[in-house]
Motif scaffolding. Structure first.
Motif, PDB file in Angstrom:
ATOM      1  N   SER A  45      38.655  38.993  35.687  1.00 23.35           N
ATOM      2  CA  SER A  45      38.035  38.246  36.761  1.00 23.35           C
ATOM      3  C   SER A  45      37.840  36.941  36.329  1.00 23.35           C
ATOM      4  CB  SER A  45      36.440  38.823  37.375  1.00 23.35           C
ATOM      5  OG  SER A  45      37.199  39.780  37.416  1.00 23.35           O
ATOM      6  N   ASP A 160      41.842  41.058  42.658  1.00 23.40           N
ATOM      7  CA  ASP A 160      40.450  41.847  41.234  1.00 23.40           C
ATOM      8  C   ASP A 160      40.262  43.353  41.722  1.00 23.40           C
ATOM      9  OD1 ASP A 160      39.241  41.571  39.365  1.00 23.40           O
ATOM     10  OD2 ASP A 160      37.750  39.979  40.376  1.00 23.40           O
ATOM     11  N   GLU A 161      40.825  43.973  40.638  1.00 26.68           N
ATOM     12  CA  GLU A 161      40.001  45.705  41.336  1.00 26.68           C
ATOM     13  C   GLU A 161      39.825  46.112  42.524  1.00 26.68           C
ATOM     14  OE1 GLU A 161      37.370  46.985  38.105  1.00 26.68           O
ATOM     15  OE2 GLU A 161      37.811  45.266  36.609  1.00 26.68           O
TER      16      GLU A 161
HETATM   17 MG   LIG Z   1      36.063  41.754  36.520  1.00 26.55          MG
END
Ligand SMILES: [Mg+2]
Ligand SMILES: Nc1ncnc2c1ncn2[C@@H]1O[C@H](COP(=O)(O)OP(=O)(O)OP(=O)(O)O)[C@@H](O)[C@H]1O
Lengths: 360, 266
Positions: A45, A160-161
């Motif tokens: 991240s 991001d995910e």
């Molecule tokens: Mg992360």
């Protein structure tokens, strides 16, 4: 060599004493789908946020099409982003959410309406424009977020995910949609996940993160078949690490000895190792075979057998008291004598073994 | 199984009765005053011998009453605006800021809530005497602002803490300048907190009497101060009418707040 589209050079990011990203260097081609895969806290991240501009890196450089991104403030980078958490604007309808980036760019109303309609069609939410975010399921919200992030045709899309809050079924469905959207739009995507299956399913290439560094970048096949480090081998797919001692190496083939004295030659060596060094021999469960008739290989005792439909999964005990996983396809014809508690021989082709530094 | 209201059998009627008693205890004085304000007796006889609107007519015919109501409105409105604006800025600092002493500052901002109001009033009076703010509109506003700010800060800080910063970040990557993102995304998301802050600030100022008594001059006084002043000279049903008006506006604001809250939940 042509210039990379997105060029990440030696990114480093520290928070006080915490080193979040040690050193990340990566070249991404235009239109590529590249995934950051790695355990929690490995800096995925943080690297993404450095590109988005929320957390400027301590040092390093990011070039997009040859121009530095770091000098440009976040809102002028023209980058798309989908977050792990739901980030739709709660007071705006679905259509207004998608229109938001166009409104701040002061586009004409007619143009905005047309674009919003096209974007909602792209994520298969036509006719939902009037709904409020609170009336959508998690999967729908993330699709709206995707439409919003693509509405202004960003050259790069960061994710991001985005699916981690969804259940497995829905996740797989949206993965297919993301693939389709990637094909249709040709946008360059950097995608973060810690789910290796998701990474394998979506990506052109995968960058494996560990402790703020990229251990290896390559296609899923590269990473699986030619892992550069023990960490990559352990992280992608399942694997057994057998303790071994290096005898001698020639080129990238080595001869090693297992704790019970079994000698193996022609093992693939991925790191430089000296004679006498203790190391780890990695073998995938599906490359191992159990035989009763053979006299070669390692003598083992079968502890447990699990039926998995297309294959059988064995847990066997090596003479040095290590449990090893073996997976044999039923179609390959399995000896009926291989039952729990019996003795057998564990064999594998020499090329299936990968040698890494440090016994695990 | 949880002990829900529906499952309690006979016990629930005891609870209902208890609830009614507590409500009556809290509301009786107010109901009493409202009844008296419509009663015809000059001597505040209860129960009223007959009903009349006379005291309201007297109240609204007296320019001194009207002036005081207007003053109260002006002060409360200015306090509301200032309190919400300052509360918003303070909340951003307290919630988003990363600096040493943040928690201490936060506690400090709330001290006017625990400090006895008289102490604050005396201190303000002494200070304003030097700078000539006693008896001015600015004096009232500053005094009430100090009392209202903690409510604003609590309300807006709470709303901002419940707001995911990632949503604002999303607006920024979408191309909005950080300031525009706050204006167009964060503020609308905080609207309940802002509204709560406004209602509380207005009410704190609207019925505040202690600081106002110190600030008041013969020519400039708020509604509660005038009620207090007149009350000390003679006990007239006009006071009951004035008090009823004070309560009415409070009720209206509370009802509006409840409606807004219900509306935004849907
Ligand atoms: Mg992360
Ligand atoms: N704002 C911050 N302040 C201090 N440390 C931070 C901050 N953000 C991240 N870190 C630290 O940096 C490291 C990397 O964090 P990062 O969020 O990049 O990991 P990640 O790979 O995205 O993990 P995850 O899969 O859990 O999201 C972690 O050890 C984390 O604790």
């Amino acid at each position: 060599m042509t210039r990379p589209f997105l060029d990440i050079k030696g990114i480093r990011k520290t928070f006080g004493p915490v080193v979040a990203v040690e050193d990340v260097t990566l070249e991404v081609a235009k239109g590529e789908f590249l995934t950051f895969l790695g355990p929690s806290g490995s800096g995925k991240s943080t690297t993404l946020y450095a590109i988005a501009g929320f957390q400027p890196p301590t040092s390093g450089e990011v070039l997009l099409d040859g121009r530095s991104l770091l000098a440009v403030p976040s809102h002028k980078r023209n980058i798309g982003m989908v977050f792990q958490r739901y980030t739709l604007f709660p007071h705006l309808s679905v259509a207004e959410n998608v229109a938001f980036p166009l409104r701040v760019r002061r586009r004409k109303d007619a143009e905005i309406d047309a674009k919003v309609a096209r974007m909602l069609a792209l994520v298969r939410l036509d006719g939902m424009g009037g709904r409020m975010p609170g009336q959508l399921s998690g999967g729908q919200q993330q699709r709206v977020a995707l439409a919003r992030a693509l509405a202004y045709d960003p050259p790069v899309l960061l994710m991001d995910e985005p699916l981690s809050a969804l259940d497995k079924k829905l996740r797989e469905k949206i993965q297919l949609e993301i693939r389709r959207i990637h094909k249709e739009t040709g946008v360059t995507i950097l995608y973060v996940t810690h789910d290796q299956e998701e990474a394998l399913r979506l990506s052109d290439r995968i960058a494996v993160f560990n402790r703020g560094r990229i251990e290896q970048t390559g296609t899923g096949r590269d990473l699986y078949e030619n892992p550069a480090t023990g960490f990559v081998a352990g992280f992608i797919g399942s694997s057994n690490f057998l303790p071994a001692e290096m005898e001698r190496g020639e080129g990238d083939a080595a001869a090693v000895r297992l704790p019970d004295g079994t000698r193996l030659t022609g093992v693939r060596m991925h790191q430089r190792l000296g004679a006498g060094e203790s190391c780890a021999l990695m073998v995938r469960p599906e490359r191992l075979r159990l035989e009763t008739a053979s006299t070669g290989g390692v003598p083992v005792r079968i502890d447990d057998v699990t039926y998995l439909g297309d294959s059988l999964h064995f847990l066997v005990q090596a003479p040095w008291r290590q449990q090893i996983g073996v997976r044999m396809p039923i179609a390959s014809g399995i000896d009926a004598g291989l039952t729990s508690g019996t003795e057998a021989r564990l064999v594998w082709p020499a090329s299936a073994g990968h040698l890494f530094a440090g016994a695990s | 199984m949880l002990l829900t209201f529906e499952r309690m059998g006979a016990l629930r009627w005891i609870l209902v009765l208890w609830g009614v008693l507590v409500a009556a205890f809290l509301l009786l004085p107010v109901l009493f005053i409202v009844a008296l304000s419509f009663g015809s007796s000059r001597w505040l006889q209860f129960p009223p011998p007959a009903w009349t609107l006379r005291w309201y007519q007297e109240l609204l015919a007296d320019p001194r009453w009207l002036d005081s109501i207007l003053t109260s409105f002006k002060v409360a409105a200015l306090v509301t605006v200032a309190s919400v604006l300052l509360g918003l800025l303070a909340a951003f600092g307290l919630v988003r800021g990363r600096f040493p002493g943040r928690e201490v500052l936060r506690a400090f901002f709330l001290t006017p809530m625990i400090l006895p109001v008289v102490v604050l009033a005396v201190a303000l009076y002494a200070l304003f005497l030097r700078v000539g703010l006693n008896g001015t509109l600015a004096g009232f506003v500053i005094g009430h602002l100090i009392l209202a700010l903690p409510f604003s800060i609590i309300s807006i800080t709470g709303a901002l803490e419940g707001f995911d910063k990632a949503i604002e970040d999303a607006a920024v990557v979408c191309g909005a300048h950080p300031f525009e993102a706050k204006l167009r995304v964060t503020l609308p998301a905080l609207k309940l907190g802002l509204f709560g802050a406004a209602v509380f600030s207005f009410l704190v100022s609207w019925d505040e009497v202690i600081v106002a008594i110190f600030m008041a001059s013969p020519t400039l006084q708020t509604f509660p101060v005038r009620i207090w002043g007149v009350l000390r000279q003679d006990l007239s049903p006009v006071i009951a009418a004035a008090s009823s008006l004070l309560v009415l506006l409070t009720l209206v604001l509370m009802a509006a707040a409840a409606l807004v809250r219900r509306g935004s939940r849907r």
